[in-house]
Write a protein that holds these residues in place. Structure first.
Motif, PDB file in Angstrom:
ATOM      1  N   GLY A 141     -10.789   4.166 -24.098  1.00  0.00           N
ATOM      2  CA  GLY A 141     -10.707   4.875 -22.830  1.00  0.00           C
ATOM      3  C   GLY A 141     -10.726   3.961 -21.622  1.00  0.00           C
ATOM      4  O   GLY A 141     -10.622   4.434 -20.478  1.00  0.00           O
ATOM      5  N   ALA A 142     -10.851   2.653 -21.839  1.00  0.00           N
ATOM      6  CA  ALA A 142     -10.847   1.702 -20.724  1.00  0.00           C
ATOM      7  C   ALA A 142      -9.517   1.766 -19.971  1.00  0.00           C
ATOM      8  O   ALA A 142      -8.468   2.042 -20.555  1.00  0.00           O
ATOM      9  CB  ALA A 142     -11.092   0.285 -21.229  1.00  0.00           C
ATOM     10  N   LEU A 143      -9.583   1.499 -18.666  1.00  0.00           N
ATOM     11  CA  LEU A 143      -8.389   1.500 -17.826  1.00  0.00           C
ATOM     12  C   LEU A 143      -8.026   0.071 -17.447  1.00  0.00           C
ATOM     13  O   LEU A 143      -8.848  -0.658 -16.889  1.00  0.00           O
ATOM     14  CB  LEU A 143      -8.630   2.327 -16.569  1.00  0.00           C
ATOM     15  CG  LEU A 143      -9.036   3.787 -16.790  1.00  0.00           C
ATOM     16  CD1 LEU A 143      -9.294   4.474 -15.452  1.00  0.00           C
ATOM     17  CD2 LEU A 143      -7.983   4.540 -17.592  1.00  0.00           C
ATOM     18  N   PHE A 144      -6.804  -0.327 -17.763  1.00  0.00           N
ATOM     19  CA  PHE A 144      -6.288  -1.652 -17.429  1.00  0.00           C
ATOM     20  C   PHE A 144      -5.398  -1.498 -16.195  1.00  0.00           C
ATOM     21  O   PHE A 144      -4.461  -0.688 -16.195  1.00  0.00           O
ATOM     22  CB  PHE A 144      -5.488  -2.228 -18.591  1.00  0.00           C
ATOM     23  CG  PHE A 144      -6.329  -2.650 -19.772  1.00  0.00           C
ATOM     24  CD1 PHE A 144      -6.410  -3.990 -20.140  1.00  0.00           C
ATOM     25  CD2 PHE A 144      -7.028  -1.716 -20.523  1.00  0.00           C
ATOM     26  CE1 PHE A 144      -7.184  -4.383 -21.225  1.00  0.00           C
ATOM     27  CE2 PHE A 144      -7.796  -2.101 -21.619  1.00  0.00           C
ATOM     28  CZ  PHE A 144      -7.877  -3.443 -21.962  1.00  0.00           C
ATOM     29  N   LEU A 145      -5.669  -2.286 -15.167  1.00  0.00           N
ATOM     30  CA  LEU A 145      -4.936  -2.185 -13.915  1.00  0.00           C
ATOM     31  C   LEU A 145      -4.104  -3.440 -13.672  1.00  0.00           C
ATOM     32  O   LEU A 145      -4.590  -4.555 -13.863  1.00  0.00           O
ATOM     33  CB  LEU A 145      -5.888  -2.005 -12.735  1.00  0.00           C
ATOM     34  CG  LEU A 145      -7.010  -0.966 -12.853  1.00  0.00           C
ATOM     35  CD1 LEU A 145      -7.791  -0.885 -11.548  1.00  0.00           C
ATOM     36  CD2 LEU A 145      -6.486   0.382 -13.267  1.00  0.00           C
ATOM     37  N   ALA A 146      -2.865  -3.228 -13.265  1.00  0.00           N
ATOM     38  CA  ALA A 146      -2.010  -4.329 -12.804  1.00  0.00           C
ATOM     39  C   ALA A 146      -1.975  -4.232 -11.285  1.00  0.00           C
ATOM     40  O   ALA A 146      -1.317  -3.366 -10.719  1.00  0.00           O
ATOM     41  CB  ALA A 146      -0.612  -4.200 -13.388  1.00  0.00           C
ATOM     42  N   VAL A 147      -2.716  -5.119 -10.627  1.00  0.00           N
ATOM     43  CA  VAL A 147      -2.909  -5.040  -9.177  1.00  0.00           C
ATOM     44  C   VAL A 147      -2.123  -6.147  -8.493  1.00  0.00           C
ATOM     45  O   VAL A 147      -2.121  -7.293  -8.945  1.00  0.00           O
ATOM     46  CB  VAL A 147      -4.410  -5.183  -8.817  1.00  0.00           C
ATOM     47  CG1 VAL A 147      -4.628  -4.842  -7.342  1.00  0.00           C
ATOM     48  CG2 VAL A 147      -5.283  -4.325  -9.714  1.00  0.00           C
ATOM     49  N   SER A 148      -1.485  -5.810  -7.369  1.00  0.00           N
ATOM     50  CA  SER A 148      -0.756  -6.841  -6.623  1.00  0.00           C
ATOM     51  C   SER A 148      -0.574  -6.434  -5.174  1.00  0.00           C
ATOM     52  O   SER A 148      -0.520  -5.251  -4.840  1.00  0.00           O
ATOM     53  CB  SER A 148       0.610  -7.125  -7.261  1.00  0.00           C
ATOM     54  OG  SER A 148       1.393  -5.949  -7.332  1.00  0.00           O
ATOM     55  N   GLN A 149      -0.458  -7.449  -4.335  1.00  0.00           N
ATOM     56  CA  GLN A 149      -0.190  -7.276  -2.908  1.00  0.00           C
ATOM     57  C   GLN A 149       1.311  -7.399  -2.692  1.00  0.00           C
ATOM     58  O   GLN A 149       1.951  -8.331  -3.190  1.00  0.00           O
ATOM     59  CB  GLN A 149      -0.932  -8.345  -2.100  1.00  0.00           C
ATOM     60  CG  GLN A 149      -0.633  -8.375  -0.619  1.00  0.00           C
ATOM     61  CD  GLN A 149      -1.392  -7.330   0.172  1.00  0.00           C
ATOM     62  OE1 GLN A 149      -2.310  -6.703  -0.361  1.00  0.00           O
ATOM     63  NE2 GLN A 149      -1.010  -7.118   1.413  1.00  0.00           N
ATOM     64  N   GLU A 150       1.890  -6.450  -1.911  1.00  0.00           N
ATOM     65  CA  GLU A 150       3.336  -6.423  -1.679  1.00  0.00           C
ATOM     66  C   GLU A 150       3.687  -6.792  -0.241  1.00  0.00           C
ATOM     67  O   GLU A 150       2.919  -6.547   0.684  1.00  0.00           O
ATOM     68  CB  GLU A 150       3.891  -5.028  -1.970  1.00  0.00           C
ATOM     69  CG  GLU A 150       3.804  -4.612  -3.422  1.00  0.00           C
ATOM     70  CD  GLU A 150       4.387  -3.236  -3.647  1.00  0.00           C
ATOM     71  OE1 GLU A 150       5.203  -3.090  -4.557  1.00  0.00           O
ATOM     72  OE2 GLU A 150       4.004  -2.303  -2.917  1.00  0.00           O
ATOM     73  N   GLU A 151       4.891  -7.343  -0.090  1.00  0.00           N
ATOM     74  CA  GLU A 151       5.441  -7.622   1.236  1.00  0.00           C
ATOM     75  C   GLU A 151       6.023  -6.339   1.839  1.00  0.00           C
ATOM     76  O   GLU A 151       6.159  -5.315   1.157  1.00  0.00           O
ATOM     77  CB  GLU A 151       6.529  -8.693   1.135  1.00  0.00           C
ATOM     78  CG  GLU A 151       6.057 -10.024   0.591  1.00  0.00           C
ATOM     79  CD  GLU A 151       5.229 -10.799   1.597  1.00  0.00           C
ATOM     80  OE1 GLU A 151       5.130 -10.367   2.758  1.00  0.00           O
ATOM     81  OE2 GLU A 151       4.675 -11.847   1.226  1.00  0.00           O
TER      82      GLU A 151
END
Length: 222
Positions: A141-151
């Motif tokens: 049930g763990a949540l994996f996040l792909a996080v990034s800052q966008e231009e």
């Protein structure tokens, strides 16, 4: 009589979905089941799964509605007017489900959970994709996040230089401590994990180097 009333209370809570148990582990390493710490960005590279919300978090945080409310407490919301440009990305979390499309994509809302993400779509900002580890061989049930800052849109809305590490750190910094939204208060702690993601730019979307650190968040409803 007291014992009987307690049993009735537990049964009633279970029927209403209130009795949810925490898992015994934070997550299972996707690579042990043939998965990856990179999602599939559809361009020959992947985005790092650089934040994990632990399975030992309060169970209601790990639901679709729960993670959305938590995200709103951190300054994120659903996409502008529900419109998504581009296809969803997928990830294999080594849980027996194979490659599965993202559960949801959430964007920085600049203080407005209704219209703020429209500004992010134009001016750039932080965003993340959510993938849930819930397959038959690793049902955490763990949540994996792909996080990034966008231009911003004038730069093609691409990932900022160092955008994966910057986006990750911005999200985590906004999460640590106590935050509230929709009548729910969350307390979040953080732990740095190494040895899962490789530092550098090999296999990373847009060839952007990362430091290889995964941030583990444990979120408790208080």
């Amino acid at each position: 009589m007291i014992r009987f009333a307690f049993v009735i209370l537990l049964c009633s809570q279970a029927a209403l979905g209130y009795v949810l148990r925490k898992r015994a582990v934070d997550f299972v390493d996707p690579t042990t089941g043939g998965g990856s710490w990179l999602d599939n960005a559809g361009s020959g590279g992947g985005e790092p799964l650089n934040v994990v919300i632990s399975a030992q978090s309060s169970p209601n945080v790990l639901t679709d509605s729960g993670v959305l409310n938590y995200a709103k407490a951190l300054g994120f919301s659903t996409e502008c007017l529900g419109i998504h440009i581009g296809g969803p990305q997928s990830a294999n979390l080594g849980d027996g489900n194979g490659s599965v499309n993202q559960t949801v994509e959430l964007r920085e809302d600049f203080g407005s959970s209704i219209f703020g993400t429209c500004l992010e779509s134009a001016a750039g900002g932080n965003h993340f994709r959510v993938f849930r580890q819930n397959g038959p061989t690793a049902n955490t049930g763990a949540l994996f996040l792909a996080v990034s800052q966008e231009e911003d849109v004038t730069k093609g809305h691409t990932i900022s230089p160092d955008g994966y590490d910057v986006g990750r750190d911005k999200l985590v910094n906004s999460a640590i401590g106590k935050k509230s939204f929709g009548g729910v208060t969350y307390s979040t702690t953080e732990q740095d994990l190494t040895g899962f993601l490789q530092s550098g730019s090999a296999g990373i979307n847009h060839g952007i180097a990362i430091d290889g650190v995964v941030k583990l968040l444990t979120v408790t409803i208080v």
